[in-house]
Design an enzyme around this catalytic site. Structure first.
Site, PDB file in Angstrom:
ATOM      1  N   ASN A   9      33.848  37.260 -23.139  1.00  0.00           N
ATOM      2  CA  ASN A   9      32.596  37.342 -22.385  1.00  0.00           C
ATOM      3  C   ASN A   9      32.888  38.110 -21.103  1.00  0.00           C
ATOM      4  O   ASN A   9      33.482  37.567 -20.174  1.00  0.00           O
ATOM      5  CB  ASN A   9      32.101  35.918 -22.092  1.00  0.00           C
ATOM      6  CG  ASN A   9      30.877  35.910 -21.202  1.00  0.00           C
ATOM      7  OD1 ASN A   9      30.289  36.952 -20.897  1.00  0.00           O
ATOM      8  ND2 ASN A   9      30.482  34.718 -20.766  1.00  0.00           N
ATOM      9  N   TRP A  10      32.472  39.362 -21.077  1.00  0.00           N
ATOM     10  CA  TRP A  10      32.819  40.219 -19.931  1.00  0.00           C
ATOM     11  C   TRP A  10      32.021  39.853 -18.679  1.00  0.00           C
ATOM     12  O   TRP A  10      32.322  40.336 -17.600  1.00  0.00           O
ATOM     13  CB  TRP A  10      32.557  41.694 -20.283  1.00  0.00           C
ATOM     14  CG  TRP A  10      33.412  42.244 -21.386  1.00  0.00           C
ATOM     15  CD1 TRP A  10      34.277  41.558 -22.204  1.00  0.00           C
ATOM     16  CD2 TRP A  10      33.490  43.620 -21.797  1.00  0.00           C
ATOM     17  NE1 TRP A  10      34.874  42.421 -23.090  1.00  0.00           N
ATOM     18  CE2 TRP A  10      34.401  43.691 -22.867  1.00  0.00           C
ATOM     19  CE3 TRP A  10      32.860  44.793 -21.371  1.00  0.00           C
ATOM     20  CZ2 TRP A  10      34.717  44.890 -23.513  1.00  0.00           C
ATOM     21  CZ3 TRP A  10      33.164  45.985 -22.018  1.00  0.00           C
ATOM     22  CH2 TRP A  10      34.088  46.036 -23.070  1.00  0.00           C
ATOM     23  N   LYS A  11      30.999  39.040 -18.843  1.00  0.00           N
ATOM     24  CA  LYS A  11      30.131  38.662 -17.710  1.00  0.00           C
ATOM     25  C   LYS A  11      29.658  39.942 -17.004  1.00  0.00           C
ATOM     26  O   LYS A  11      29.437  40.952 -17.653  1.00  0.00           O
ATOM     27  CB  LYS A  11      30.843  37.671 -16.784  1.00  0.00           C
ATOM     28  CG  LYS A  11      31.366  36.453 -17.574  1.00  0.00           C
ATOM     29  CD  LYS A  11      31.776  35.305 -16.715  1.00  0.00           C
ATOM     30  CE  LYS A  11      32.288  34.154 -17.595  1.00  0.00           C
ATOM     31  NZ  LYS A  11      32.630  32.956 -16.858  1.00  0.00           N
ATOM     32  N   HIS A  95      25.065  29.675 -21.932  1.00  0.00           N
ATOM     33  CA  HIS A  95      26.255  29.687 -21.082  1.00  0.00           C
ATOM     34  C   HIS A  95      25.976  28.904 -19.798  1.00  0.00           C
ATOM     35  O   HIS A  95      24.861  28.931 -19.277  1.00  0.00           O
ATOM     36  CB  HIS A  95      26.656  31.127 -20.745  1.00  0.00           C
ATOM     37  CG  HIS A  95      28.002  31.191 -20.116  1.00  0.00           C
ATOM     38  ND1 HIS A  95      28.204  30.942 -18.781  1.00  0.00           N
ATOM     39  CD2 HIS A  95      29.230  31.421 -20.648  1.00  0.00           C
ATOM     40  CE1 HIS A  95      29.503  31.024 -18.522  1.00  0.00           C
ATOM     41  NE2 HIS A  95      30.144  31.319 -19.633  1.00  0.00           N
ATOM     42  N   GLU A  97      26.608  29.474 -16.845  1.00  0.00           N
ATOM     43  CA  GLU A  97      26.059  30.270 -15.730  1.00  0.00           C
ATOM     44  C   GLU A  97      24.567  30.514 -15.928  1.00  0.00           C
ATOM     45  O   GLU A  97      23.806  30.587 -14.962  1.00  0.00           O
ATOM     46  CB  GLU A  97      26.858  31.582 -15.599  1.00  0.00           C
ATOM     47  CG  GLU A  97      28.226  31.314 -14.988  1.00  0.00           C
ATOM     48  CD  GLU A  97      29.352  32.169 -15.518  1.00  0.00           C
ATOM     49  OE1 GLU A  97      29.105  33.276 -16.030  1.00  0.00           O
ATOM     50  OE2 GLU A  97      30.515  31.707 -15.434  1.00  0.00           O
ATOM     51  N   GLU A 165      32.459  24.551 -23.324  1.00  0.00           N
ATOM     52  CA  GLU A 165      32.961  25.120 -22.069  1.00  0.00           C
ATOM     53  C   GLU A 165      32.672  24.141 -20.930  1.00  0.00           C
ATOM     54  O   GLU A 165      31.574  24.166 -20.350  1.00  0.00           O
ATOM     55  CB  GLU A 165      32.265  26.454 -21.767  1.00  0.00           C
ATOM     56  CG  GLU A 165      32.524  27.538 -22.782  1.00  0.00           C
ATOM     57  CD  GLU A 165      32.401  28.933 -22.173  1.00  0.00           C
ATOM     58  OE1 GLU A 165      33.353  29.694 -22.306  1.00  0.00           O
ATOM     59  OE2 GLU A 165      31.378  29.240 -21.549  1.00  0.00           O
ATOM     60  N   GLY A 171      36.383  29.604 -14.829  1.00  0.00           N
ATOM     61  CA  GLY A 171      36.731  30.430 -13.672  1.00  0.00           C
ATOM     62  C   GLY A 171      37.514  29.698 -12.602  1.00  0.00           C
ATOM     63  O   GLY A 171      37.667  30.197 -11.491  1.00  0.00           O
ATOM     64  N   SER A 211      38.964  28.911 -18.526  1.00  0.00           N
ATOM     65  CA  SER A 211      40.316  29.220 -18.059  1.00  0.00           C
ATOM     66  C   SER A 211      41.326  29.340 -19.198  1.00  0.00           C
ATOM     67  O   SER A 211      42.479  28.929 -19.050  1.00  0.00           O
ATOM     68  CB  SER A 211      40.776  28.192 -17.015  1.00  0.00           C
ATOM     69  OG  SER A 211      39.941  28.272 -15.858  1.00  0.00           O
ATOM     70  N   GLY A 232      36.717  34.284 -20.514  1.00  0.00           N
ATOM     71  CA  GLY A 232      36.094  35.025 -19.419  1.00  0.00           C
ATOM     72  C   GLY A 232      37.111  35.940 -18.742  1.00  0.00           C
ATOM     73  O   GLY A 232      37.428  37.019 -19.225  1.00  0.00           O
ATOM     74  N   GLY A 233      37.668  35.480 -17.633  1.00  0.00           N
ATOM     75  CA  GLY A 233      38.547  36.319 -16.814  1.00  0.00           C
ATOM     76  C   GLY A 233      39.642  37.040 -17.588  1.00  0.00           C
ATOM     77  O   GLY A 233      39.887  38.238 -17.373  1.00  0.00           O
TER      78      GLY A 233
HETATM   79  P1  13P Z   1      36.952  31.887 -17.663  1.00  0.00           P
HETATM   80  O1  13P Z   1      37.822  32.204 -18.870  1.00  0.00           O
HETATM   81  O2  13P Z   1      37.002  32.959 -16.626  1.00  0.00           O
HETATM   82  O3  13P Z   1      37.199  30.513 -17.145  1.00  0.00           O
HETATM   83  O4  13P Z   1      35.439  31.914 -18.205  1.00  0.00           O
HETATM   84  C1  13P Z   1      35.114  31.184 -19.327  1.00  0.00           C
HETATM   85  C2  13P Z   1      33.745  31.536 -19.733  1.00  0.00           C
HETATM   86  O5  13P Z   1      32.793  31.229 -19.037  1.00  0.00           O
HETATM   87  C3  13P Z   1      33.562  32.278 -20.979  1.00  0.00           C
HETATM   88  O6  13P Z   1      32.238  32.315 -21.352  1.00  0.00           O
END
Ligand code: 13P
Length: 252
Positions: A9-11, A95, A97, A165, A171, A211, A232-233
């Site tokens: 997920n590149w956000k 998600h 967010e 999640e 994050g 994470s 994510g990251g």
């Molecule tokens: P991180 O891997 O940065 O914690 O993000 C997870 C995420 O929200 C994937 O959708």
């Protein structure tokens, strides 16, 4: 046997040019084809170039979000039909967010899931508790409610993927321990068994997100009910994303 999925997920990261460079590097480094389903979810502006780059590969492309109508006066939104036509096979819905930053409700997510499925997209449905909810012993009640928000008789399990999640792990660098993840995944497996029966629930993929990094991926991926990762990251660099794909492949 469930085939693990590792989804990035590149956000809100990567211009078209940067996204193209990333997906090229992922493509070049992917050696576990067949064992793991690999998906990238770029921002909407980069979907087209990424789809073009992966067209002759098994890499799938998903939208990070989608609206619940196919067209109309919904300024700023993207419809499931548009995502499908742009070459996406999946949509990420729910998600944390979207829930917590943008205030998306269970009712809206229910409509989004149905609209995406109707447009021919598979759904990666995210759910997870906040730290306060975990510390208050509410984890199972919260994920069960989030599951029930979107499931009804029209939702076919073969088109659904769940992503657990925990909000406190996203994050933060503080991943759920394998034991914590496995416990919630097993709970979700049991709940979906009650809804869909053992065969469908046995085939359902439940990804862990929060994470996930190269150094913790293997310990999470070997959990019996963890069927891959939503990253994510660590998905923003090909090297770390590919290391997580490799850990998922080794868990098979
Ligand atoms: P991180 O891997 O940065 O914690 O993000 C997870 C995420 O929200 C994937 O959708």
């Amino acid at each position: 046997m469930r085939k693990p999925m590792v989804a990035g997920n590149w956000k809100m990261h990567k211009t078209q040019e940067e996204g193209l460079a990333l997906v090229r590097a992922i493509r070049a480094g992917l050696s576990s084809h067949g064992k793991v389903e690999v998906l990238v979810a770029p921002p909407f502006t980069a979907i087209q170039v990424v789809v073009g780059e992966v067209a002759d590969t098994e890499i799938k492309v998903g939208g990070q979000n989608v609206y619940c109508e196919n067209q109309g006066a919904f300024t700023g939104e993207i419809s499931p039909v548009m995502l499908k036509a742009a070459g996406c096979s999946h949509a990420i819905i729910g998600h944390s967010e979207r829930r917590h930053v943008f205030g998306e409700t269970g009712d809206l997510l229910h409509r989004k899931v149905h609209a995406a499925l109707n447009a021919g997209l598979d759904v990666i449905y995210c759910l997870g508790e906040t730290l306060e909810e975990r510390e208050g012993g509410q984890t199972e009640a919260v994920v069960e409610r989030q599951l029930n928000e979107v499931l009804d008789g029209d939702v076919k399990p073969a088109r659904m993927i769940l992503a657990y999640e925990p909000v406190w792990a996203i994050g933060t660098g503080r991943n759920a321990t394998p034991e914590q993840a496995q416990a919630v995944h097993a709970f979700l497996r049991a709940k979906t068994t009650g809804i869909w029966g053992p065969n469908a629930a046995g085939n359902l993929r439940i990804l862990y997100g929060g994470s996930v990094k190269p150094d913790n991926a293997a310990s999470l991926m070997i959990c019996p009910d963890v069927d891959g990762a939503l990253v994510g990251g660590a998905c923003l660099k090909a090297e770390s994303f590919l290391a997580i794909v490799g850990a998922a492949a080794d868990s098979v």
